[in-house]
Write an enzyme that holds these catalytic residues in place. Structure first.
Site, PDB file in Angstrom:
ATOM      1  N   ASP A   1       0.833  -1.195   0.000  1.00  0.00           N
ATOM      2  CA  ASP A   1       0.000   0.000   0.000  1.00  0.00           C
ATOM      3  C   ASP A   1       0.873   1.252   0.000  1.00  0.00           C
ATOM      4  OD1 ASP A   1      -1.909   1.922   0.351  1.00  0.00           O
ATOM      5  OD2 ASP A   1      -2.627   1.203   2.294  1.00  0.00           O
TER       6      ASP A   1
ATOM      7  N   ASP B   1      -2.124   6.575  -5.802  1.00  0.00           N
ATOM      8  CA  ASP B   1      -2.350   5.655  -4.697  1.00  0.00           C
ATOM      9  C   ASP B   1      -2.561   4.240  -5.249  1.00  0.00           C
ATOM     10  OD1 ASP B   1      -2.878   4.710  -2.122  1.00  0.00           O
ATOM     11  OD2 ASP B   1      -5.025   5.133  -2.296  1.00  0.00           O
TER      12      ASP B   1
END
Ligand SMILES: *[C@@H]1O[C@H](CO)[C@@H](O)[C@H](O)[C@H]1NC(C)=O
Length: 487
Positions: A164, A365
């Site tokens: 992530d 992201d």
């Protein structure tokens, strides 16, 4: 339950748990992932449109690692699989629906925005004590969608971890699971069986760094540093802060790697053992390995959740054909900010004032599924897309996606290309697999959504990154995109 060692006696931990429980408002067992948008291109393409074979749009049910998984770009590459795809062991029954996935995606977006406005406000008011900010404002973030398998400990134990770019701390569930561990595919890591594991002491620089890496002040239990982190989808992990050997590949071994050893973990992490944090904080894996890999990593997310991609640390295997855009100055220490300047649909530039993009700024992201645009930019994109799709029947909207088509009567469809101009006038053509999100053949949607407010940050999400080699050159302060990164 049973183990009295630990975690339960610490006051600050009670504080954590109080906060964590307080954050479990309206528990919604949604999972964050992007099962659906899968498609392959036919050979024919032009600047104006992609021709997409419909049979390849829908998610495959069998793991297909033959085409890509055996051809990792380097010996240092890790194989990337989708959390809800057939290449990762999950229970069919626990797979979330499309609208659940999109709702979880929306909660991640909300927490990203509250984290960003929180750190912006904190910077503004840093010199004065006159403004009290809500202590917990937006320090949470939903877990991502793609995972890799790494080895932890000595001897090493294999663990599948979500990676992530919007998180800093790496953590895994740990025995004895003093409070609770959720179901995971591999055996839970047991630090007492690793000769190289040690606890991090309270008050050390690494322990103090948890404040910015997690948004929570560390606790202390019999001189062991205690971390706690919560995510926007109501997941959390609390436990001891430790270090041990991290084995990325047989030739890539990181000694004394700091990570959270979770004694109390909850949430739907999809049978994974925890999370790898690839964001900007000094505790992220990117910064902890900066001497080995020079603050450079790259990944390729596969076009379908039934295929595999790769995650590679270091510069050496980055393609020469990658085009770069500079990172723009960051707010806070976590996210990767970039600039978006303009957009094209079907080869035509959209009429969008540049201030629409510059007002809130943009980030990239890996954990957000659907790209979020400022409302004015989304409207322009959607209108242009719809105009070029009038020959197809519309389908029912789903959740945040309002431009869906019923392709059930087609074998192939032609959709307009979409390109983005990033800072430095770097023009990137989104792959054909990165434009649509397929719920079913009768509900295939434009995979973009508007922000609810013009001041919310633009988020370049993971559908739009599919099949590209995405290069985070943090030392060089630039982000790169190369075509056909999954080979
Ligand atoms: C780490 O600290 C906890 C709490 O003090 C303790 O229960 C555990 O045994 C320690 N582990 C090691 C390997 O020292």
């Amino acid at each position: 339950m049973g183990n009295p060692t630990a975690v339960s006696s610490s006051k600050s931990l009670h504080h954590f748990i109080f906060i964590l429980i307080a954050s479990l408002v309206l528990v919604s067992f949604f999972n964050n992932g992007a099962a659906a948008a899968d498609r392959k291109l036919l050979a024919s393409e032009s600047h104006e449109f992609h021709t997409i074979k419909l049979s390849s749009i829908l998610p495959g049910s069998v793991c297909d690692s033959s085409s890509q998984g055996h051809k990792l770009p380097s010996p240092s590459s890790l194989k990337v699989v989708h959390k809800h795809g057939p290449c990762h062991k999950t229970k069919e029954s626990s797979l979330p629906s499309a609208s659940e996935l999109l709702a979880t995606d929306e909660s991640r977006v909300k927490s990203i925005n509250s984290r960003i406005s929180f750190s912006a406000a904190r910077n503004t008011f840093a010199s004065t004590d006159s403004v009290r900010l809500p202590a917990k404002s937006g320090s949470s973030l939903g877990a991502g969608n793609y995972l890799v398998q790494v080895g932890l400990g000595t001897p090493k134990k294999d663990l599948s971890l979500i990676f992530d770019t919007g998180s800093d701390l790496t953590w895994t569930q740990c025995e004895p699971c003093a409070r609770s561990c959720y179901d995971q595919a591999e055996p839970i890591f047991d630090p007492s069986k690793s000769s190289a594991y040690s606890n991090v002491s309270c008050g050390t620089p690494a322990c103090n760094q948890l404040k910015s890496a997690t948004g929570n002040s560390p606790g202390c239990n019999t001189n062991t540093c205690v971390y706690g982190i919560q995510y926007g989808d109501q997941s959390f992990s609390v436990g001891f802060f430790g270090k041990d050997t991290l084995t990325l590949t047989p030739t890539d071994v990181v000694p004394n790697f700091f990570f959270g050893c979770g004694q109390n973990n909850q949430g739907l992490f999809g049978q994974t053992a925890g999370l790898i944090g690839l964001a900007r904080d000094p505790l992220s894996i990117v910064q902890q390995t900066s001497k080995q890999y020079g603050q450079v990593f790259s990944y390729c997310l596969p076009s379908r959740s039934s295929e595999t991609g790769s995650l590679t640390f270091g510069q050496s295997y980055v393609s020469k054909a990658v085009k770069y855009t500079p990172f723009s100055s960051s707010q806070g220490t976590t996210f990767y900010f970039i600039d978006v300047l303009a957009m094209f649909v079907g080869g035509q530039k959209l009429q969008i004032s540049p201030t629409v993009f510059s007002t809130a700024g943009s980030i990239i992201d890996s954990g957000t599924v659907i790209t979020r645009l400022p409302p004015a930019a989304y409207t322009a994109l959607r209108d242009a897309f719809r105009k070029q799709m009038t020959s197809y029947p519309m389908g029912k909207p789903v959740s945040i996606l309002d431009t869906c088509y019923d392709f059930s009567k087609y074998n192939t469809v032609k959709i307009p290309t979409i390109s983005i101009i990033f800072g430095g006038n770097t023009k990137i053509d989104i792959d054909g697999s990165g434009i649509l999100y397929a719920v079913s053949s009768s509900q295939v949607c434009l995979a973009f959504a508007p922000n609810s407010d013009a001041s919310d940050v633009l988020i370049y999400g993971n559908v739009q990154q599919k099949t590209m080699q995405v290069v985070y050159d943090v030392a060089g302060n630039k982000l790169g995109f190369g075509a056909k990164g999954c080979l």
